[in-house]
Design an enzyme around this catalytic site. Sequence first.
Site, mmCIF file in Angstrom:
data_model
loop_
_atom_site.group_PDB
_atom_site.id
_atom_site.type_symbol
_atom_site.label_atom_id
_atom_site.label_comp_id
_atom_site.label_asym_id
_atom_site.label_seq_id
_atom_site.Cartn_x
_atom_site.Cartn_y
_atom_site.Cartn_z
ATOM 1 N N CYS A 124 -3.630 -22.905 41.152
ATOM 2 C CA CYS A 124 -2.554 -21.983 40.775
ATOM 3 C C CYS A 124 -3.043 -20.613 40.332
ATOM 4 O O CYS A 124 -2.237 -19.743 40.017
ATOM 5 C CB CYS A 124 -1.696 -22.624 39.700
ATOM 6 S SG CYS A 124 -1.212 -24.281 40.206
ATOM 7 N N HIS A 130 1.867 -17.285 32.178
ATOM 8 C CA HIS A 130 1.838 -18.276 33.252
ATOM 9 C C HIS A 130 3.077 -19.162 33.110
ATOM 10 O O HIS A 130 3.755 -19.423 34.087
ATOM 11 C CB HIS A 130 0.545 -19.089 33.172
ATOM 12 C CG HIS A 130 0.363 -20.047 34.302
ATOM 13 N ND1 HIS A 130 0.366 -19.644 35.625
ATOM 14 C CD2 HIS A 130 0.181 -21.390 34.328
ATOM 15 C CE1 HIS A 130 0.192 -20.704 36.400
ATOM 16 N NE2 HIS A 130 0.082 -21.771 35.651
ATOM 17 N N HIS A 176 7.372 -22.236 40.397
ATOM 18 C CA HIS A 176 5.930 -22.046 40.378
ATOM 19 C C HIS A 176 5.439 -21.993 41.832
ATOM 20 O O HIS A 176 5.476 -22.992 42.532
ATOM 21 C CB HIS A 176 5.262 -23.187 39.604
ATOM 22 C CG HIS A 176 3.795 -22.985 39.389
ATOM 23 N ND1 HIS A 176 3.124 -21.874 39.847
ATOM 24 C CD2 HIS A 176 2.877 -23.755 38.762
ATOM 25 C CE1 HIS A 176 1.847 -21.975 39.518
ATOM 26 N NE2 HIS A 176 1.674 -23.105 38.855
#
Lengths: 394, 352
Positions: A157, A288, A323
């Site tokens: 990620c 995040h 995400h």
Amino acid sequence: MKGVAVTGMGIISSIGRNLDDTLFSLQNAKDGISKPEILITRHKNTPVGEIKMTNSDLSEILNLPPDNNYTRAALLAVFAINELLRKSNFIHFPEDTALISGTSIGGMDKTEEHYFDFQEKKEVRKYIQAQHPGFTTENVAAYFGLGGKVTTLSTACSSSANAIMMGARLIASGKLKRVIVGGSDCLTRFTLNGFHSLKILSQTKNRPFDDDRDGLNLGEAAGYLLLEADDCLNGKKIMGRICGYGNANDAYHQTASSENGEGAYRVIMAALKKADLSPSDISYVNAHGTGTNNNDLSESVALTRIFGDNVPPFSSTKGFTGHTLGAAGAIEAIFSLLSLQNDEIYPNLNFQNHMLETGLKPVQVLRKQKVDTVLSNSFGFGGNCTSLIFRKND
Amino acid sequence: MTRLFVNGMASISPQPENIFNTGLPETFNENILPALDQDYKSIIKPMTLRRMSQGVKMALFCSKRALLEAESDKPDAILVGTGQGCMQDTEKFMENMLVSEEGLLSPTSFIQSTHNTVAGQIALDLNCNGPNMTFTQNSVSFESALLDAMLQITDEDFNNILVGGVDETSKEITGFQKLDGQIKEEKINNLHLFRSKTTGTIISEAAAFFILGKHKTPKSYAEMLDVEIFNAIDISDLNSSVLSFLNRNGLTVSEIDAVILGKNGDLRFDLYYDKIQKGLFSDICQIGFKHLVGENNAVSSYAFWLASKILKEQTVPEIFKLNTINCTKPGFILIYNQYLGRNHGLTLLRSI
């Protein structure tokens, strides 16, 4: 450091197919979370941040032949870079333009689609190499005729945040004049089921930093920046500068973040040091904030360790897009640059109650305020933590 | 510019490391070559070893040995190149997901399927909080890691960086490479690879890891001078790409003592190597390695190991030689590698 100039941007995600639409969604709290319609999956009710365009829609817009071998991540990447190119002064990218792309799973969509067909169906064998992320990047390089430095970072990620960092280093070191950096990831059954098996998918819209958060929504997106060396700017408009970056490893667990947010703490400190800034210089933190119990707590702890009682305004934009894995760092870099350009902070959607452990409250409605520096965080599996700092060009 | 020295290294491949001294190769008659088994449990805890895929095992083993050799406990950064990543776990999760039609799945293989599992596991084992990167760009994955090492050693003022290349094979996914022409249809003996006049090559699993430090030590093997990657080169532009790379390092062709080529017996793409073998480098010692260790996306890390070894030992073992030209005092070595005519890498090393 003075920082590396960003002179172009292009984006596609579930909240917009270009910069203008994206900005409109961000300013008007319009999220892109919906039920999957393009992705064929058994998890029909699991919310995702899906781009409502099929691969054939995208191929047609991009003038690709119907029998092309582009993965969905490649189609999204080309779509985003096309916007970047269209808004630049170039008709074609100059030959010495490099490409550094981040992706978590590359062309796994094609692998899962054809896994049991490769043996029998000759016509799908063009996708055999698609599983390897470099294949997707090669598709993109071929589309734009980029024959020089082309590489792929795959650090889950934080992939595209790391691609941006490496690109900035290449420019700052004088090794390159111009580089396209960013990343692309598409929705796949592979990742949806993977995150499902980890029991971290929310069945509602994700709620980053909320005390009752119960997981993330997966999304898909591509976002790219053009970075150029100062000696070839020729009065071009500069959208902002990358003035700090850092990467560190939590070295704690293969998937989970440490309770004390060690990796996050280290990278934020490293990025501040690189930028020669102190914590109080940061105007806004694009967190995040995935909406999982583990990430948001760990990141909150890291923020309080660094900023103490003066945590700057912060928000996670995952409530808008979900995400987007390897693309997250890149699209959030773009959100950060939009924030700098427009002097505003985009809200952390779906937040109600602060978490008991830290009491931190993110920005919940669009806030107009002067934004000079933005810290953007991206954390990934394997303990991979990256922070980037953007500042206004003045 | 900070200098980079190879201060420790280890490799695992289908050949033993001592092939360099014995000249005795392992031979294979299958077109997928396994890496030679190692005494993994000698330096990896059996408990953790059980959960590791072949790639993680090979990479961690090489990393620890390279660190031991460089007398370093922990590197400042970990940079890994792997073109295909953790295929064994990817295959496992993919098949379970497809066969169960998205049923109840165990997350273990999903967690271990991400490309940065190798680098992450090394960091966990070494308790290394430094930068941790994974490059996955086909045959320039390892070169990309080298490029980043050059950038980071200067930019971050590091002392030691662990850089490596690793690729594993898996039953189904590697098998697919037989279907799209990457693997030769007919079975061949690896030692006859360069004589074959067919398409495709032999695929293998391998790993090689290095401690690149900014200071020379009594144990240093070589100095790495430069690396460059090219996504696509027209064969007619190959000479100029090689020459400009040498030129920016202040070198001409005649100053190169040996060239290591990634020739892999694929009729379609060995043309690139043929061109410089017969042209630019016709009077220079030419070295091959894929007839011994096979082809994979990270195998240029083996070429880097070989170059470092040659530069330290000051000899070129016969078994690696592609021509009869001697190289009595190896000073500068150029590595050139590509796969399927894409992702070309040039790496330059010199003796110290």
